[in-house]
Design a protein around this motif. Sequence first.
Motif, short mmCIF file in Angstrom:
data_model
loop_
_atom_site.label_atom_id
_atom_site.label_comp_id
_atom_site.label_asym_id
_atom_site.label_seq_id
_atom_site.Cartn_x
_atom_site.Cartn_y
_atom_site.Cartn_z
N GLU A 573 0.83 -1.20 0.00
CA GLU A 573 0.00 0.00 0.00
C GLU A 573 0.86 1.26 0.00
N LEU A 574 0.39 2.29 -0.69
CA LEU A 574 1.02 3.59 -0.59
C LEU A 574 0.83 4.13 0.81
N ARG A 575 1.87 4.79 1.33
CA ARG A 575 1.78 5.32 2.69
C ARG A 575 2.24 6.78 2.69
N GLN A 576 1.64 7.56 3.57
CA GLN A 576 2.14 8.90 3.85
C GLN A 576 2.27 9.07 5.35
N PHE A 577 3.43 9.50 5.80
CA PHE A 577 3.66 9.76 7.22
C PHE A 577 4.61 10.95 7.31
N SER A 578 4.91 11.39 8.53
CA SER A 578 5.68 12.63 8.67
C SER A 578 6.73 12.54 9.76
N LEU A 579 7.84 13.24 9.55
CA LEU A 579 8.86 13.46 10.57
C LEU A 579 8.65 14.84 11.17
N ASN A 580 8.79 14.94 12.47
CA ASN A 580 8.62 16.21 13.15
C ASN A 580 9.83 17.11 12.87
#
Length: 625
Positions: A573-580
């Motif tokens: 699956e395509l994923r989107q997440f973030s680094l602070n």
Amino acid sequence: MDFGHYAWVIPAILIVSALSFHQMDRITPSRDEFDSLIFANGISFNPHSPAQTVHTILTYAPDHTPGYFLILNIWGRITSFDVAIARLLTIFAGLITLAISYRLGNDFVGAPAGLIAVIIVASNAFFNHYYAHIRMYPMSTLASGIILWIYLRIMYQCRQTRSGDYLALFAAVFLLCNLHFFNSVFLAVLGVFHLLFAPKNRRWTLVSFTVIVAVLLFIPYPLAAADGLISTVEVKKPDAIGVARAIRAWQDAVTNREPLLLVIAIGGLAAGAFSRKVMIRPWLLLPFIFVLCLALLSHYTTFIADFTMRYHLANWLPCVLFFTTGFYGLYRFHKYLLVFVILWMLAGHHMQTHGSWWSRLNLRSLTYSQPPTQIISRLAQRADPLPTVLFSTDDFFYESFLTSPGFNKLLAQLGHTPAEYFFGRHGIQTGIITDSNRAADQFAITSPSIWVVVHADNLSAERLAYFDSYMHELNYENCQRTSIGGQTTIIKYYWQRLGCLAPIVQQRFRGNLINYDFIGGGLNANQSALLINDRWTGRTDQPLDDYLLSYQLISAEGKNVSQLDLPLVHEHELRQFSLNMAEVPPGRYQLMTILYHSKTGEKQAWLNNSEQFPDMLPLTEIVLD
């Protein structure tokens, strides 16, 4: 001017065709329509055999006969089970009913009467509702019209009958029996007329024999369904009505809720008979015999309710023949009186736009104000990537329609819902979003695109601002607003890093354990987070539960300034997440990723990685202002 020429009928049929095709895909399927699709389309949402269709009806809907569902099953296997294509079948039946109406009026009343009959049928708001409905009612009307036409041809036309006439009568009667149990009322009405008023001759005997054989061939089905049918019949319907109200409900259905039309028809019949320009034929008694049967049913059973008049549409064409004869009487009295037939069109339009449809259709009338589910499903299937569809609705009935099996015993047993049928089986996730339900939270990490479906009543500036603000929190941007009819708008949100475009793999890497696709990485609008889009797939059968992908932001001095470690979940699956990035100082940084074992700390090398450290994979450069 020759109003009896068939050329006058062609524009009427073309107009009805255009209006019907406009309705074909405009409204969402009602619960009844969805039941038809499920019964015809199979338990596993795949087309199944006609024998399986009969078994499904016997098991889960014993109060129905299998004829229409068998035809729909065959139609769907040849064409498609798409909602619009399934509705095309009933539209086709409705249009042929117009042709049969023309023949009934032309053959048994008089030359211009065929046009009158077509106008009456085409103007009936109640019948028109079921034109674009995945149910058996237009087909029942058509079958009864064919029976009536063949019967009158055999019994009352001075011509030699052929075996084909009786064979066609047999086929039509057998079809009518198999379309709905209530169609037996039409056969009972015709049977009473046949016994009491039809001329007793050789044709009378052959017709009796033909109909009896057709009914006897149908009898095994109700015997097989007897247990389930009895249990269904024994349930007392709280909406049952008395004799007077039942007759009024039928009169509303057949006269567009305008008793004046009935009065005009009776007046025209009387005027035509008095002037000896219209013959009073025995078959004009058929509507009165049906009204008597309806009165007996409403008095002795609990079958009759305001919203069950659709069960009796098979008895409608004898009424049309009666009304046609009355208006034909006006025409014979003076040709210009034919203009009175326009009253049918005016009454039909008024009932369609201002009538009390709630009592006629019950909850089915709600489908006119609900999102067209089938259109949304079709658009979502064609989208790249497949979106998650969230419905913003305050309509409890539509939410129930989407998320629960409802009264469909088959769906209840299997745990299926309409949302699964239209979306889930195509890999499309769905949910309900409200001001208090943050439904998008659970999809934000794996859904590059989220569509919010909003009805026009909820599409205020404040509501749009709320959705945009909420989705912005989850790093989505508003890319497009699309109106799809039915007062429904789709707001399409995409991951900010995609820039409203389909995801494109920028780099593809291979490791010993996984393949890794890097879609993109970049800062959000206020540079408080680094958004990362990627996808991974396993290369071996080795369990990967204990492995982590570590994302590290490395400064020019080789210092790790921000890190996020994620387990290997959401494979493919395509994923989107973030680094602070809140505490990261301005500068140039390299985004790297490392695959390591969470318990031993052992790092996995990336194949063909020419960097100084083979286990550290460079993804992209990040510049923080």
